[in-house]
Design a protein around this motif. Sequence first.
Motif, PDB file in Angstrom:
ATOM      1  N   MET A   1      10.999   9.441  -8.379  1.00  0.00           N
ATOM      2  CA  MET A   1      12.201   9.171  -9.186  1.00  0.00           C
ATOM      3  C   MET A   1      13.426   9.859  -8.571  1.00  0.00           C
ATOM      4  SD  MET A   1      12.907  10.091 -13.188  1.00  0.00           S
ATOM      5  CE  MET A   1      11.436   9.334 -13.833  1.00  0.00           C
ATOM      6  N   THR A   2      13.249  11.106  -8.145  1.00  0.00           N
ATOM      7  CA  THR A   2      14.364  11.850  -7.524  1.00  0.00           C
ATOM      8  C   THR A   2      14.780  11.209  -6.207  1.00  0.00           C
ATOM      9  OG1 THR A   2      13.562  13.892  -8.528  1.00  0.00           O
ATOM     10  CG2 THR A   2      15.097  14.129  -6.706  1.00  0.00           C
ATOM     11  N   MET A   3      13.792  10.831  -5.400  1.00  0.00           N
ATOM     12  CA  MET A   3      14.078  10.248  -4.087  1.00  0.00           C
ATOM     13  C   MET A   3      14.784   8.898  -4.182  1.00  0.00           C
ATOM     14  SD  MET A   3      10.578  11.139  -2.071  1.00  0.00           S
ATOM     15  CE  MET A   3      11.004  10.304  -0.553  1.00  0.00           C
ATOM     16  N   SER A   4      14.456   8.128  -5.216  1.00  0.00           N
ATOM     17  CA  SER A   4      14.987   6.764  -5.299  1.00  0.00           C
ATOM     18  C   SER A   4      16.219   6.628  -6.195  1.00  0.00           C
ATOM     19  CB  SER A   4      13.897   5.813  -5.807  1.00  0.00           C
ATOM     20  OG  SER A   4      13.407   6.269  -7.058  1.00  0.00           O
ATOM     21  N   SER A   5      16.665   7.746  -6.809  1.00  0.00           N
ATOM     22  CA  SER A   5      17.805   7.631  -7.726  1.00  0.00           C
ATOM     23  C   SER A   5      19.133   7.789  -6.991  1.00  0.00           C
ATOM     24  CB  SER A   5      17.695   8.682  -8.833  1.00  0.00           C
ATOM     25  OG  SER A   5      17.707   9.966  -8.270  1.00  0.00           O
ATOM     26  N   SER A   6      20.159   7.139  -7.545  1.00  0.00           N
ATOM     27  CA  SER A   6      21.510   7.267  -6.984  1.00  0.00           C
ATOM     28  C   SER A   6      22.403   8.003  -7.973  1.00  0.00           C
ATOM     29  CB  SER A   6      22.087   5.878  -6.691  1.00  0.00           C
ATOM     30  OG  SER A   6      22.118   5.127  -7.900  1.00  0.00           O
ATOM     31  N   ASN A   7      21.803   8.491  -9.070  1.00  0.00           N
ATOM     32  CA  ASN A   7      22.529   9.137 -10.148  1.00  0.00           C
ATOM     33  C   ASN A   7      22.010  10.565 -10.314  1.00  0.00           C
ATOM     34  OD1 ASN A   7      22.806   9.959 -13.054  1.00  0.00           O
ATOM     35  ND2 ASN A   7      23.950   8.048 -13.143  1.00  0.00           N
ATOM     36  N   TRP A   8      22.927  11.524 -10.478  1.00  0.00           N
ATOM     37  CA  TRP A   8      22.525  12.923 -10.578  1.00  0.00           C
ATOM     38  C   TRP A   8      21.617  13.200 -11.766  1.00  0.00           C
ATOM     39  CZ3 TRP A   8      22.123  15.849  -6.749  1.00  0.00           C
ATOM     40  CH2 TRP A   8      23.079  15.910  -5.730  1.00  0.00           C
ATOM     41  N   LEU A   9      21.880  12.529 -12.894  1.00  0.00           N
ATOM     42  CA  LEU A   9      21.063  12.778 -14.092  1.00  0.00           C
ATOM     43  C   LEU A   9      19.619  12.333 -13.882  1.00  0.00           C
ATOM     44  CD1 LEU A   9      23.411  11.926 -17.106  1.00  0.00           C
ATOM     45  CD2 LEU A   9      22.480  14.149 -16.483  1.00  0.00           C
ATOM     46  N   MET A  10      19.429  11.165 -13.240  1.00  0.00           N
ATOM     47  CA  MET A  10      18.078  10.667 -12.975  1.00  0.00           C
ATOM     48  C   MET A  10      17.357  11.559 -11.959  1.00  0.00           C
ATOM     49  SD  MET A  10      17.391   8.232 -14.935  1.00  0.00           S
ATOM     50  CE  MET A  10      15.871   7.635 -14.250  1.00  0.00           C
ATOM     51  N   ALA A  11      18.114  12.034 -10.969  1.00  0.00           N
ATOM     52  CA  ALA A  11      17.530  12.953  -9.971  1.00  0.00           C
ATOM     53  C   ALA A  11      17.084  14.249 -10.643  1.00  0.00           C
ATOM     54  CB  ALA A  11      18.555  13.245  -8.877  1.00  0.00           C
ATOM     55  N   TRP A  12      17.912  14.750 -11.566  1.00  0.00           N
ATOM     56  CA  TRP A  12      17.588  15.979 -12.294  1.00  0.00           C
ATOM     57  C   TRP A  12      16.349  15.782 -13.177  1.00  0.00           C
ATOM     58  CZ3 TRP A  12      18.020  16.802 -17.714  1.00  0.00           C
ATOM     59  CH2 TRP A  12      17.815  18.126 -18.117  1.00  0.00           C
TER      60      TRP A  12
END
Length: 283
Positions: free
Chosen positions: A19-30
Amino acid sequence: ITPASMTIIFLGITIGTIMTMSSSNWLMAWIGLELNMLAILPIISKPKTTRASEATTKYFLTQAIASAMMLLSSTMNAWQTGNWSILELKNKFSTTIMALSLMMKMGAAPIHFWLPEVLQGTTLQTALLITTWQKIAPVTLMYMISNNIQPTILVSAGILSMIIGGLGGINQTQLRKMMAYSSINNLGWTITIMAFFPNMALMNIFTYIIMTTPIFLMMTNMSTKTLQNLSTTWTTSMTMTLSITLLMLSTSGLPPFTGFMPKMLILNELISQKLTTLATLAI
Protein backbone atom coordinates in the motif's frame (compact mmCIF):
# COMPACT_ATOMS: atom_id res chain seq x y z
CA ILE A 1 0.09 -17.61 17.98
CA THR A 2 -2.28 -19.76 15.89
CA PRO A 3 -1.74 -20.36 12.14
CA ALA A 4 -4.84 -18.24 11.33
CA SER A 5 -3.55 -15.26 13.31
CA MET A 6 -0.07 -15.65 11.77
CA THR A 7 -1.66 -15.54 8.31
CA ILE A 8 -3.51 -12.31 9.22
CA ILE A 9 -0.29 -10.80 10.66
CA PHE A 10 1.77 -11.61 7.54
CA LEU A 11 -1.03 -10.32 5.31
CA GLY A 12 -0.93 -7.06 7.30
CA ILE A 13 2.85 -6.76 6.88
CA THR A 14 2.65 -7.47 3.12
CA ILE A 15 -0.40 -5.32 2.38
CA GLY A 16 0.99 -2.42 4.46
CA THR A 17 4.25 -2.34 2.49
CA ILE A 18 2.53 -2.73 -0.90
CA MET A 19 0.00 0.00 0.00
CA THR A 20 2.83 2.41 0.88
CA MET A 21 4.81 1.56 -2.25
CA SER A 22 1.86 2.00 -4.60
CA SER A 23 0.28 5.13 -3.09
CA SER A 24 0.64 8.65 -4.47
CA ASN A 25 -0.98 10.23 -1.40
CA TRP A 26 0.76 10.88 1.93
CA LEU A 27 -2.22 9.73 4.00
CA MET A 28 -2.41 6.36 2.21
CA ALA A 29 1.36 5.92 2.54
CA TRP A 30 1.10 6.67 6.27
CA ILE A 31 -1.79 4.21 6.72
CA GLY A 32 0.28 1.51 4.94
CA LEU A 33 3.26 2.12 7.26
CA GLU A 34 1.02 2.04 10.35
CA LEU A 35 -0.61 -1.22 9.25
CA ASN A 36 2.82 -2.69 8.63
CA MET A 37 4.10 -1.56 12.05
CA LEU A 38 1.09 -2.84 14.02
CA ALA A 39 1.25 -6.20 12.22
CA ILE A 40 4.92 -6.83 13.06
CA LEU A 41 4.62 -6.02 16.81
CA PRO A 42 3.11 -9.45 17.75
CA ILE A 43 5.93 -11.18 15.82
CA ILE A 44 8.64 -9.25 17.72
CA SER A 45 6.97 -9.97 21.08
CA LYS A 46 6.31 -13.67 20.28
CA PRO A 47 9.17 -15.03 22.48
CA LYS A 48 7.88 -14.58 26.03
CA THR A 49 11.04 -12.97 27.38
CA THR A 50 11.77 -9.57 28.90
CA ARG A 51 14.22 -8.82 26.05
CA ALA A 52 11.48 -9.42 23.47
CA SER A 53 9.05 -7.15 25.36
CA GLU A 54 11.73 -4.47 25.59
CA ALA A 55 12.50 -4.80 21.86
CA THR A 56 8.78 -4.52 21.00
CA THR A 57 8.39 -1.37 23.12
CA LYS A 58 11.51 0.24 21.59
CA TYR A 59 10.37 -0.62 18.06
CA PHE A 60 6.84 0.68 18.66
CA LEU A 61 7.92 3.99 20.25
CA THR A 62 10.53 4.73 17.56
CA GLN A 63 8.16 3.93 14.70
CA ALA A 64 5.33 5.91 16.33
CA ILE A 65 7.57 9.00 16.66
CA ALA A 66 8.67 8.61 13.02
CA SER A 67 5.02 8.32 11.93
CA ALA A 68 4.12 11.45 13.91
CA MET A 69 6.97 13.36 12.21
CA MET A 70 5.76 12.07 8.85
CA LEU A 71 2.20 13.30 9.53
CA LEU A 72 3.51 16.69 10.71
CA SER A 73 5.60 17.09 7.56
CA SER A 74 2.84 16.09 5.13
CA THR A 75 0.24 18.24 6.95
CA MET A 76 2.48 21.33 6.82
CA ASN A 77 3.11 20.71 3.15
CA ALA A 78 -0.64 20.27 2.50
CA TRP A 79 -1.32 23.64 4.20
CA GLN A 80 1.12 25.36 1.86
CA THR A 81 0.52 23.54 -1.44
CA GLY A 82 -3.11 22.50 -1.00
CA ASN A 83 -2.58 18.81 -1.86
CA TRP A 84 -1.39 15.56 -0.27
CA SER A 85 0.54 14.25 -3.29
CA ILE A 86 3.87 12.57 -2.45
CA LEU A 87 5.57 14.13 -5.48
CA GLU A 88 4.47 17.66 -4.48
CA LEU A 89 6.60 17.90 -1.32
CA LYS A 90 8.02 21.37 -2.00
CA ASN A 91 8.43 23.00 1.42
CA LYS A 92 12.09 22.73 2.55
CA PHE A 93 11.23 22.32 6.25
CA SER A 94 8.63 19.63 5.48
CA THR A 95 11.10 17.81 3.23
CA THR A 96 13.78 17.80 5.95
CA ILE A 97 11.35 16.50 8.60
CA MET A 98 10.11 13.83 6.16
CA ALA A 99 13.67 12.72 5.32
CA LEU A 100 14.48 12.40 9.05
CA SER A 101 11.28 10.44 9.75
CA LEU A 102 12.06 8.00 6.91
CA MET A 103 15.64 7.58 8.18
CA MET A 104 14.19 6.83 11.63
CA LYS A 105 11.80 4.28 10.09
CA MET A 106 14.59 2.41 8.30
CA GLY A 107 17.19 2.77 11.07
CA ALA A 108 19.80 5.02 9.47
CA ALA A 109 22.17 7.25 11.49
CA PRO A 110 21.86 9.57 13.37
CA ILE A 111 18.54 7.96 14.45
CA HIS A 112 19.80 4.36 14.36
CA PHE A 113 19.96 3.70 18.12
CA TRP A 114 16.91 1.38 18.17
CA LEU A 115 18.01 -1.09 15.48
CA PRO A 116 20.83 -3.07 17.22
CA GLU A 117 18.80 -3.28 20.44
CA VAL A 118 15.60 -4.44 18.73
CA LEU A 119 17.45 -7.05 16.64
CA GLN A 120 19.24 -8.39 19.74
CA GLY A 121 15.92 -8.86 21.56
CA THR A 122 14.19 -10.84 18.78
CA THR A 123 14.55 -14.19 17.03
CA LEU A 124 16.74 -14.58 13.92
CA GLN A 125 13.66 -14.86 11.65
CA THR A 126 12.22 -11.59 12.99
CA ALA A 127 15.64 -9.92 12.67
CA LEU A 128 15.65 -10.99 9.00
CA LEU A 129 12.20 -9.44 8.53
CA ILE A 130 13.24 -6.13 10.15
CA THR A 131 16.52 -5.80 8.20
CA THR A 132 15.02 -6.66 4.80
CA TRP A 133 11.26 -6.34 4.24
CA GLN A 134 10.77 -3.47 6.71
CA LYS A 135 13.29 -1.32 4.79
CA ILE A 136 11.43 -1.50 1.45
CA ALA A 137 8.56 0.95 2.19
CA PRO A 138 10.68 3.83 3.69
CA VAL A 139 13.34 3.46 0.96
CA THR A 140 10.60 3.62 -1.73
CA LEU A 141 9.16 6.81 -0.19
CA MET A 142 12.64 8.36 0.02
CA TYR A 143 13.21 7.43 -3.63
CA MET A 144 9.96 9.23 -4.58
CA ILE A 145 10.92 12.47 -2.79
CA SER A 146 14.70 12.28 -3.46
CA ASN A 147 14.58 15.16 -6.00
CA ASN A 148 13.20 17.51 -3.34
CA ILE A 149 15.53 16.62 -0.44
CA GLN A 150 18.61 18.80 -0.05
CA PRO A 151 21.68 16.70 -1.04
CA THR A 152 23.61 18.01 2.01
CA ILE A 153 21.15 16.30 4.39
CA LEU A 154 21.28 12.96 2.55
CA VAL A 155 25.05 12.98 2.16
CA SER A 156 25.66 13.95 5.82
CA ALA A 157 23.32 11.19 7.08
CA GLY A 158 24.83 8.71 4.61
CA ILE A 159 28.44 9.35 5.64
CA LEU A 160 27.46 9.22 9.33
CA SER A 161 25.67 5.88 8.76
CA MET A 162 28.75 4.46 7.01
CA ILE A 163 31.04 5.51 9.88
CA ILE A 164 28.72 4.31 12.68
CA GLY A 165 27.90 1.07 10.81
CA GLY A 166 31.58 0.34 10.22
CA LEU A 167 32.85 1.18 13.71
CA GLY A 168 29.84 -0.21 15.59
CA GLY A 169 30.26 -3.72 14.24
CA ILE A 170 33.97 -4.02 15.11
CA ASN A 171 33.70 -4.94 18.80
CA GLN A 172 30.58 -7.13 18.57
CA THR A 173 30.39 -10.81 19.42
CA GLN A 174 26.61 -11.07 18.87
CA LEU A 175 25.83 -11.86 15.23
CA ARG A 176 22.46 -10.06 15.30
CA LYS A 177 24.09 -6.82 16.44
CA MET A 178 26.78 -7.24 13.78
CA MET A 179 24.06 -7.62 11.14
CA ALA A 180 22.30 -4.53 12.53
CA TYR A 181 25.45 -2.43 12.10
CA SER A 182 25.95 -3.97 8.64
CA SER A 183 22.42 -2.80 7.81
CA ILE A 184 23.20 0.75 9.04
CA ASN A 185 26.38 0.79 6.93
CA ASN A 186 24.59 -0.35 3.77
CA LEU A 187 21.81 2.20 4.36
CA GLY A 188 24.57 4.83 4.46
CA TRP A 189 25.64 3.91 0.92
CA THR A 190 22.00 3.88 -0.22
CA ILE A 191 21.19 7.30 1.27
CA THR A 192 24.41 8.93 -0.03
CA ILE A 193 23.79 7.98 -3.66
CA MET A 194 20.04 8.70 -3.31
CA ALA A 195 20.90 12.41 -3.63
CA PHE A 196 22.52 11.99 -7.06
CA PHE A 197 21.35 8.73 -8.66
CA PRO A 198 18.19 7.31 -6.97
CA ASN A 199 18.00 4.25 -9.27
CA MET A 200 21.44 3.14 -8.10
CA ALA A 201 20.27 3.49 -4.48
CA LEU A 202 17.45 1.03 -5.18
CA MET A 203 19.90 -1.39 -6.81
CA ASN A 204 22.17 -1.17 -3.75
CA ILE A 205 19.41 -1.86 -1.21
CA PHE A 206 18.00 -4.80 -3.18
CA THR A 207 21.49 -6.31 -3.60
CA TYR A 208 21.89 -6.00 0.18
CA ILE A 209 18.52 -7.70 0.81
CA ILE A 210 19.41 -10.58 -1.54
CA MET A 211 22.75 -11.10 0.29
CA THR A 212 21.40 -10.71 3.84
CA THR A 213 18.48 -13.14 3.50
CA PRO A 214 20.60 -16.33 3.08
CA ILE A 215 22.93 -15.25 5.94
CA PHE A 216 20.01 -15.10 8.39
CA LEU A 217 18.44 -18.30 7.03
CA MET A 218 21.70 -20.23 7.48
CA MET A 219 22.22 -18.75 10.96
CA THR A 220 18.68 -19.91 11.85
CA ASN A 221 19.36 -23.37 10.42
CA MET A 222 22.56 -23.76 12.46
CA SER A 223 21.16 -21.96 15.57
CA THR A 224 24.19 -19.64 15.68
CA LYS A 225 23.76 -16.37 17.55
CA THR A 226 27.34 -15.47 18.49
CA LEU A 227 30.77 -15.52 16.81
CA GLN A 228 31.76 -18.27 19.24
CA ASN A 229 28.87 -20.44 17.97
CA LEU A 230 29.91 -19.72 14.39
CA SER A 231 33.51 -20.78 15.06
CA THR A 232 32.37 -24.17 16.43
CA THR A 233 29.95 -24.97 13.57
CA TRP A 234 32.94 -25.61 11.27
CA THR A 235 33.12 -29.24 12.45
CA THR A 236 29.40 -30.02 11.95
CA SER A 237 28.46 -28.08 8.80
CA MET A 238 31.55 -26.98 6.91
CA THR A 239 29.71 -25.90 3.72
CA MET A 240 27.31 -23.60 5.57
CA THR A 241 30.04 -21.99 7.66
CA LEU A 242 32.04 -21.30 4.50
CA SER A 243 28.93 -19.93 2.75
CA ILE A 244 28.17 -17.55 5.64
CA THR A 245 31.80 -16.35 5.65
CA LEU A 246 31.75 -15.64 1.91
CA LEU A 247 28.34 -13.94 2.13
CA MET A 248 29.55 -11.72 4.98
CA LEU A 249 32.60 -10.71 2.93
CA SER A 250 30.25 -9.97 0.03
CA THR A 251 27.98 -7.84 2.24
CA SER A 252 31.00 -5.83 3.38
CA GLY A 253 31.78 -5.06 -0.28
CA LEU A 254 35.02 -6.96 -0.73
CA PRO A 255 36.04 -7.59 -4.37
CA PRO A 256 35.44 -9.81 -6.33
CA PHE A 257 32.14 -10.62 -4.54
CA THR A 258 28.69 -9.39 -5.65
CA GLY A 259 28.47 -6.80 -2.84
CA PHE A 260 31.44 -4.93 -4.34
CA MET A 261 29.57 -4.13 -7.58
CA PRO A 262 27.01 -1.56 -6.25
CA LYS A 263 29.69 0.07 -4.05
CA MET A 264 32.04 0.42 -7.04
CA LEU A 265 29.24 1.96 -9.14
CA ILE A 266 28.34 4.35 -6.29
CA LEU A 267 31.98 5.46 -5.90
CA ASN A 268 32.23 5.91 -9.67
CA GLU A 269 29.10 8.09 -9.67
CA LEU A 270 30.34 10.19 -6.72
CA ILE A 271 33.68 10.79 -8.49
CA SER A 272 31.93 11.73 -11.75
CA GLN A 273 29.82 14.22 -9.73
CA LYS A 274 33.12 15.89 -8.64
CA LEU A 275 32.67 14.56 -5.10
CA THR A 276 36.15 13.04 -4.83
CA THR A 277 36.53 13.91 -1.11
CA LEU A 278 33.22 12.19 -0.36
CA ALA A 279 34.24 9.09 -2.34
CA THR A 280 37.55 8.95 -0.40
CA LEU A 281 35.61 9.19 2.90
CA ALA A 282 33.29 6.39 1.78
CA ILE A 283 36.27 4.10 1.08
